[in-house]
Design a protein around this motif. Structure first.
Motif, PDB file in Angstrom:
ATOM      1  N   ARG A   1      22.296  40.703  -9.442  1.00 56.96           N
ATOM      2  CA  ARG A   1      21.999  39.554  -8.619  1.00 56.96           C
ATOM      3  C   ARG A   1      21.442  38.212  -9.129  1.00 56.96           C
ATOM      4  O   ARG A   1      21.659  36.974  -8.817  1.00 56.96           O
ATOM      5  N   ALA A   2      20.764  38.439 -10.438  1.00 51.94           N
ATOM      6  CA  ALA A   2      20.137  37.412 -11.122  1.00 51.94           C
ATOM      7  C   ALA A   2      21.374  36.445 -11.639  1.00 51.94           C
ATOM      8  O   ALA A   2      21.282  35.414 -11.649  1.00 51.94           O
ATOM      9  N   LEU A   3      22.314  37.342 -12.264  1.00 52.37           N
ATOM     10  CA  LEU A   3      23.397  36.687 -12.971  1.00 52.37           C
ATOM     11  C   LEU A   3      24.281  35.930 -11.987  1.00 52.37           C
ATOM     12  O   LEU A   3      24.906  34.674 -12.106  1.00 52.37           O
ATOM     13  N   ALA A   4      24.632  36.649 -10.494  1.00 50.23           N
ATOM     14  CA  ALA A   4      25.161  36.013  -9.451  1.00 50.23           C
ATOM     15  C   ALA A   4      24.756  34.775  -9.127  1.00 50.23           C
ATOM     16  O   ALA A   4      25.188  33.303  -9.034  1.00 50.23           O
TER      17      ALA A   4
ATOM     18  N   VAL B   1      38.258  33.815 -13.530  1.00 52.40           N
ATOM     19  CA  VAL B   1      37.269  32.987 -12.712  1.00 52.40           C
ATOM     20  C   VAL B   1      37.217  33.322 -11.382  1.00 52.40           C
ATOM     21  O   VAL B   1      35.773  33.597 -10.774  1.00 52.40           O
ATOM     22  N   ARG B   2      38.292  33.600 -10.587  1.00 47.45           N
ATOM     23  CA  ARG B   2      38.198  33.814  -9.020  1.00 47.45           C
ATOM     24  C   ARG B   2      37.629  35.036  -9.056  1.00 47.45           C
ATOM     25  O   ARG B   2      36.738  35.287  -8.046  1.00 47.45           O
ATOM     26  N   ALA B   3      37.822  36.272  -9.795  1.00 47.81           N
ATOM     27  CA  ALA B   3      37.250  37.454  -9.867  1.00 47.81           C
ATOM     28  C   ALA B   3      35.782  37.341 -10.007  1.00 47.81           C
ATOM     29  O   ALA B   3      34.902  38.070  -9.367  1.00 47.81           O
ATOM     30  N   GLU B   4      35.214  36.773 -10.858  1.00 48.98           N
ATOM     31  CA  GLU B   4      33.811  36.459 -11.102  1.00 48.98           C
ATOM     32  C   GLU B   4      33.154  36.164 -10.041  1.00 48.98           C
ATOM     33  O   GLU B   4      32.160  36.438  -9.732  1.00 48.98           O
ATOM     34  N   LEU B   5      33.726  34.846  -9.518  1.00 46.91           N
ATOM     35  CA  LEU B   5      32.995  34.092  -8.400  1.00 46.91           C
ATOM     36  C   LEU B   5      33.168  35.148  -7.122  1.00 46.91           C
ATOM     37  O   LEU B   5      32.061  35.302  -6.338  1.00 46.91           O
TER      38      LEU B   5
ATOM     39  N   THR C   1      33.318  26.772   1.280  1.00 49.26           N
ATOM     40  CA  THR C   1      34.631  26.604   1.416  1.00 49.26           C
ATOM     41  C   THR C   1      35.247  27.490  -0.063  1.00 49.26           C
ATOM     42  O   THR C   1      36.335  28.101   0.351  1.00 49.26           O
ATOM     43  N   VAL C   2      34.436  27.539  -1.082  1.00 45.52           N
ATOM     44  CA  VAL C   2      35.188  28.617  -2.235  1.00 45.52           C
ATOM     45  C   VAL C   2      35.081  29.944  -1.612  1.00 45.52           C
ATOM     46  O   VAL C   2      36.127  30.691  -1.889  1.00 45.52           O
TER      47      VAL C   2
ATOM     48  N   LEU D   1      29.663  36.064  -5.255  1.00 47.37           N
ATOM     49  CA  LEU D   1      29.543  35.719  -3.801  1.00 47.37           C
ATOM     50  C   LEU D   1      29.195  36.942  -3.004  1.00 47.37           C
ATOM     51  O   LEU D   1      28.412  36.940  -2.044  1.00 47.37           O
ATOM     52  N   HIS D   2      29.611  38.107  -3.412  1.00 45.11           N
ATOM     53  CA  HIS D   2      29.217  39.419  -2.776  1.00 45.11           C
ATOM     54  C   HIS D   2      27.933  40.091  -3.066  1.00 45.11           C
ATOM     55  O   HIS D   2      27.286  40.721  -2.615  1.00 45.11           O
TER      56      HIS D   2
END
Length: 511
Positions: free
Chosen positions: A429-432, A498-502, A453-454, A506-507
């Protein structure tokens, strides 16, 4: 236990032919044990009220001068009442000294109070009666001391046998002529003699009391009384590091009995300390076997297990992993050792870096449930596996332990929650939060809707049209917002990584 054939009782005094004593009471009118109660001393007095100078369990001798020749019945009745209240066990009347025979009123009062009354003839000095009882007491004391020495010798010899602990408990039970049991640090009955002598209800009550004594952790002796039994409990080991409890089916032991028990406690404690040192060595060997199994070399572990303990559990097996604190729990280790002995070839355990590894056949997985129930530990259990997949099974057990709830959790249950749930930790959670901070700061400070939007764009698999429809804006607005997000994040949103990390951030991120 038998100390002497001659016990210091009123019956023993009456049986001494040289004293020529005669019971004046009808034994049928007395209490069942009136003649067999221990007689601590024999005292003589002609005081009207000698009770201030008397002790309990004493036989009193009198010549009756305190009554006079015409004392009424109530004087005798009150005299006898005071003696009974004081705990006097018998009254001897010396005849032909102050009056012939025993006064009728005295005999009547003793009969009503069920107090044994006996005649001491003129030819028998009171001192002879007292001396005879004192000699019996001394003989019994000598017999008790002799018994204690003999019992301690027998127990010491038993302790030298190969099965020293079992033999010691058995010899103590024989010497005390009662049931004796020894419980380990986990509260399990590991030795008893005679075997199976306690009924299930009594055994259950005793086990609960032993468990309470062990949980207190203080070295002490205590007692327990049930409806049918009385027990003496003695702890083994030092305070805070109790190794077990010895239970004896006897409520009150005399000094010699306690001395014998003390010697057994000392020898049992020493034997358990030696057992503890041996257990530490075995623990190190077990830890090495765990490492061997994890490194893909089950043949070595099988060979060691076969030579020392017996075969490893038959595959397929399930691997369980406790929390780290449990690996230092002496009661848990005691239970596992006991279960490993009971279930020969059906349980193996050993320390890992972050807990205890426990291995059982997959068909016996339910047997593991008693561990978290009894010791309040978290336990993760892998899916069934062969030994060539042992390391992966340990990893599964760790995931189940860390991601499951309290108690026992199976990997099959927690594995269905998905990979992303594994990131839902304090660190994840801290990294996110750090990754998404530029977007959330812009939204908060400038009123933009970049984070929303993302998220919508990722959920729409990167479709600008679908995102615009979901948000109710024009697709050019979506493109503008995504471009702004790229600049703030410093990342290329066309990259799958990048998309996978975002998506993960977000989750996982709070809120």
């Amino acid at each position: 236990m038998t100390y002497s054939d001659a016990e210091p009782t009123l019956r023993a005094l009456l049986a001494r032919r040289e004293l020529d004593l005669r019971l004046a009471s009808d034994e049928a009118d007395l209490a069942p044990d009136a003649l067999d109660r221990p007689t601590r001393w024999v005292h003589s007095s002609d005081l009207a009220d000698p009770t201030p100078f008397l002790a309990e369990d004493l036989v009193l001798l009198t010549t009756g001068t305190q009554f006079g020749l015409r004392a009424p019945a109530d004087v005798f009745a009150e005299y006898v009442r005071r003696l009974v209240d004081r705990g006097v066990t018998g009254l001897g009347f010396g005849t032909e000294v102050a009056r012939a025979g025993i006064p009728v009123h005295l005999a009547t009062a003793c009969r009503a109070a069920r107090l044994p009354l006996f005649e001491v003839p003129y030819s028998t000095p009171f001192i002879a009666v007292a001396r005879a009882n004192a000699a019996t007491i001394a003989a019994q004391a000598y017999a008790r001391r002799s018994w204690a020495l003999s019992a301690q010798r027998a127990i010491s010899l038993a302790a030298l046998r190969p099965d020293g602990l079992r033999a010691t408990i058995g010899e103590l039970a024989r010497q005390l002529d009662t049931w004796v049991g020894m419980y380990d640090a986990a509260g399990e009955l590991v030795q008893e003699h005679p075997a199976g002598a306690l009924d299930a209800a009594t055994a259950g009550v005793l086990r609960e009391e032993v468990g309470a004594v062990l949980r207190r952790g203080a070295r002490a002796g205590s007692s327990l009384r049930s409806r049918s039994h009385a027990f003496t409990l003695q702890t083994l080991g030092r305070g805070g590091q109790l190794r077990g409890v010895v239970a004896i089916a006897a409520g009150d032991l005399d000094r010699e009995g306690r001395d014998v028990v003390t010697s057994v406690i000392a020898m049992s404690g020493l034997a358990l300390e030696q057992h503890q040192r041996l257990s530490r060595a075995r623990g190190a060997l077990r830890a090495g076997m765990v490492q061997s199994l994890r490194s893909g070399n089950p043949a070595l572990a099988r060979r060691i297990s076969r030579d020392v303990w017996g075969p490893l559990p038959a595959a397929p097996v399930v691997v369980a992993l406790t929390d780290a604190a449990a690996s230092r729990s002496e009661p848990l280790l005691e239970l596992l050792e006991l279960r490993a002995d009971e279930r020969h070839g059906s349980l193996f355990y050993g320390r890992a870096d972050d807990g205890l590894v426990i291995v059982v056949p997959a068909s016996h997985a339910d047997d593991l449930a008693e561990i978290p129930e009894r010791f309040d530990v978290d336990l993760g259990v892998s899916s069934p596996a062969d030994y060539d997949g042992f390391d992966a099974a340990v990893d599964q057990a760790r995931v189940a332990r860390d991601r499951g709830g309290r108690g026992m959790s199976g990997f099959a249950d927690v594995g269905d929650t998905g990979i992303l749930s594994a990131l839902d930790t304090h660190e994840g959670r801290a990294l996110a939060r750090t990754l998404l901070d530029p977007l959330t700061a812009a939204d908060a400070g400038q009123g933009t809707r970049l984070t929303e939007t993302v998220r919508a764009w990722l959920e729409a698999d990167g479709s600008h049209e679908a995102t615009a429809a979901a948000l109710g804006v024009h697709r050019h607005t979506v493109r503008a917002r995504l471009a702004a997000a790229e600049r703030l994040l410093g990342r290329d949103l066309t990259s799958f990584a990048v998309r996978a990390e975002l998506w993960a951030a977000l989750h996982v991120a709070p809120g």
